[in-house]
Enzyme design. Structure first.
Site, PDB file in Angstrom:
ATOM      1  CG  ASP A  43      -2.081  -0.785   1.324  1.00 48.43           C
ATOM      2  OD1 ASP A  43      -2.004  -1.948   0.300  1.00 48.43           O
ATOM      3  OD2 ASP A  43      -2.993  -0.942   2.057  1.00 48.43           O
ATOM      4  CG  ASP A  44       0.129   3.835   2.329  1.00 47.11           C
ATOM      5  OD1 ASP A  44      -0.995   3.677   2.060  1.00 47.11           O
ATOM      6  OD2 ASP A  44       0.243   4.145   3.542  1.00 47.11           O
ATOM      7  CG  HIS A  89      -4.474   2.615  -0.186  1.00 52.37           C
ATOM      8  ND1 HIS A  89      -5.312   2.031   0.395  1.00 52.37           N
ATOM      9  CD2 HIS A  89      -3.465   3.140   0.763  1.00 52.37           C
ATOM     10  CE1 HIS A  89      -5.071   2.058   1.509  1.00 52.37           C
ATOM     11  NE2 HIS A  89      -4.022   2.602   1.726  1.00 52.37           N
ATOM     12  CG  HIS A 122      -3.750   7.275   2.896  1.00 48.50           C
ATOM     13  ND1 HIS A 122      -3.826   7.215   4.084  1.00 48.50           N
ATOM     14  CD2 HIS A 122      -3.601   5.944   2.442  1.00 48.50           C
ATOM     15  CE1 HIS A 122      -3.591   5.985   4.736  1.00 48.50           C
ATOM     16  NE2 HIS A 122      -3.410   5.233   3.635  1.00 48.50           N
ATOM     17  CG  HIS A 175       2.281   0.375   4.263  1.00 45.11           C
ATOM     18  ND1 HIS A 175       2.231  -0.664   5.203  1.00 45.11           N
ATOM     19  CD2 HIS A 175       1.360   0.850   4.140  1.00 45.11           C
ATOM     20  CE1 HIS A 175       0.989  -0.581   5.868  1.00 45.11           C
ATOM     21  NE2 HIS A 175       0.163   0.401   5.030  1.00 45.11           N
TER      22      HIS A 175
END
Ligand SMILES: *[C@@H]1O[C@H](CO)[C@@H](O)[C@H](O)[C@H]1NC(C)=O
Ligand SMILES: [Zn+2]
Length: 289
Positions: free
Chosen positions: A43-44, A96, A100, A201
């Site tokens: 993620d991210d 995602h 965020h 991540h």
């Protein structure tokens, strides 16, 4: 963590959703539709370690899924090209959200904008639009779930959290995060019955540089096969793009019926129904005890 503890958690989970609206669960995913597989998810990103991660994944011939942020892509002029590289190397690109921010605190219109803006950013980078999304913090309650369903998004959660985001500030972050993978997959995971969606991540250096290699080695030795979320769930990764044939990650499918576990239009898989049944059994035994 012991399996019984995991079951107790699922019992608690069952108890907590028992009073919630029934459709919520159908589109919120935290295991694959068939056993014996592990979906590594990151993620991210994209981030400055993403290309390094591609090299590590390629070394092991493993395909993963990247839940990316528009805001990250906008932060560095090279990142859209990095994302194209992720896509071109056969990894799955998923959403995602753009910024965020917590979806549950938004109006439906803002929620939709988060998905649409990110879809546009991803489309501009790789030429296709993702059908899988992960909510920031994994928080997507009834209104969010309904909205994502309307937007044909598969809301993708996880059942093994590396906690890399907090372990990175502690001594021995690799050891601490490996404990998670060991407890859930290596010690208590069963290839015949279990599947896992893991969370890391690719913006955290140790998670990319040290942890991923160890995770892949340990999980492979246990006999699990690595899949993207598309194969994990059995629904297409992108709008208007057919699913890839099973086993294109270089490993053989475990059985001829491997890819027949789910229909593109959704509904609960047998594995999920089985998991719920186990949850109910665990709940019942909790009540008896
Ligand atoms: C932008 O990303 C590249 C890697 O793609 C990295 O080498 C560079 O340092 C980054 N620039 C900034 C300002 O973070
Ligand atoms: Zn995140």
């Amino acid at each position: 963590m012991k399996v019984s503890t995991i079951l107790s958690f699922s019992a608690l989970f069952m108890a907590s959703i028992a009073s919630a609206a029934a459709p919520d669960l159908a589109n919120k995913i935290d295991t694959c539709v068939k056993p014996g597989v592990v979906a590594l998810t990151f993620d991210d990103g994209p981030g400055i370690y993403t290309e390094q991660l591609l090299t590590i994944l390629d070394k092991h011939k493993v395909k993963a899924t990247f839940f990316v942020l528009g805001i990250a892509m906008a932060s560095n002029a090279t990142f859209p090209a990095v994302l194209k590289k992720v896509y071109d190397q056969g990894h799955q690109v998923a959403s995602h959200t753009f910024n965020h921010n917590p979806l549950d605190q938004m109006t439906v219109d803002v929620m939709k904008k988060e998905i649409t803006d990110n879809s546009n950013a991803i489309f501009n980078a790789i030429g296709v639009r993702p059908l899988y999304m992960r909510a920031p913090q994994g928080a997507c309650e009834a209104l969010c779930t309904k909205t994502m369903e309307e937007m044909n998004q598969v809301v993708s959660h996880w059942n093994v959290d590396s906690f890399d985001w907090k372990n990175r500030d502690l001594p021995d972050p690799v050891g601490l995060s490996m404990t998670q993978f060991n407890d859930f997959i290596v010690k208590n995971g069963n290839v015949a019955t279990d599947s896992f969606i893991t969370l890391q991540h690719d913006i955290h250096q140790f998670s990319v540089e040290k942890l991923t290699d160890q995770v892949i080695t340990a999980v492979k030795a246990k006999g699990f096969r690595f899949v993207t979320m598309e194969e994990c769930i059995g629904k297409p990764a992108y709008e208007g793009v057919a699913m890839k044939p099973t086993g294109t990650d270089g490993a053989k499918p475990t059985s001829p019926s491997d890819n027949k576990g789910a229909t593109p239009t959704g509904g609960a898989s047998m594995t999920q129904v089985g998991a719920w049944a186990m949850g109910i059994v665990a709940l019942a035994s909790t009540l008896v005890l």
